[in-house]
Design a protein around this motif. Sequence first.
Motif, PDB file in Angstrom:
ATOM      1  N   TRP A  87      46.449 -30.588 -90.464  1.00 14.23           N
ATOM      2  CA  TRP A  87      47.111 -29.570 -89.644  1.00 14.23           C
ATOM      3  C   TRP A  87      48.617 -29.790 -89.724  1.00 14.23           C
ATOM      4  N   THR A  91      45.343 -27.931 -78.612  1.00  9.46           N
ATOM      5  CA  THR A  91      46.542 -27.214 -79.056  1.00  9.46           C
ATOM      6  C   THR A  91      47.441 -26.814 -77.882  1.00  9.46           C
ATOM      7  N   TRP A 100      51.156 -27.139 -78.477  1.00 11.28           N
ATOM      8  CA  TRP A 100      51.716 -26.611 -79.709  1.00 11.28           C
ATOM      9  C   TRP A 100      52.698 -25.490 -79.376  1.00 11.28           C
ATOM     10  N   TYR A 133      52.209 -22.207 -88.625  1.00  9.36           N
ATOM     11  CA  TYR A 133      51.418 -23.407 -88.875  1.00  9.36           C
ATOM     12  C   TYR A 133      50.554 -23.176 -90.112  1.00  9.36           C
TER      13      TYR A 133
END
Length: 170
Positions: free
Chosen positions: A107, A136, A139, A144
């Motif tokens: 990731w 997440t 984030w 991404y």
Amino acid sequence: MKHSLTALCLFALVMGGCKKTEETVGADTAPGQTTTTGEIAGTASPGDLNPVSAQAYVDDVTIGHEVGSDGTIPAGHTGDDFKAGDPIHVAMKVKDAPAGAAVKVVWMGPNETKIGEEQKDVPPGATSLTFTASNTRRWAKGDYRAEVWIGDERVNTQQFQIVDAPRSGK
């Protein structure tokens, strides 16, 4: 003629001292079952795969919001816009991969920041594998990607975004 021979010898000397360096990151797996995040030249080591074979082992990589009982992303649940906190699923078909082959998803976040990785070995008789980024919440909004690796070969990249809640789910 003398100058040409001198130039040729100098060129050979300089080129002989040059060496391409590659950084690889191996995973802790069974002997001969490793993935990297850098391609290794050649196919002599156990973790080295032929790029054509590697591509054939992993197929139909999909990113989405939900995973079905068969291990795939159902129609209507694919998409590349997620809000922070949503789980992000990457599913793929692995029916042509040998049992025990190591598959990894890396990731990557904004500014080429590695956020995490997960590795799984292909179980005997498996037809699909699913990877999930479930944590997440922190984030930030932005671009991404999820890189799919088998052995030393990157076989797929899925681009996605973390967006404001009203835009997610698409």
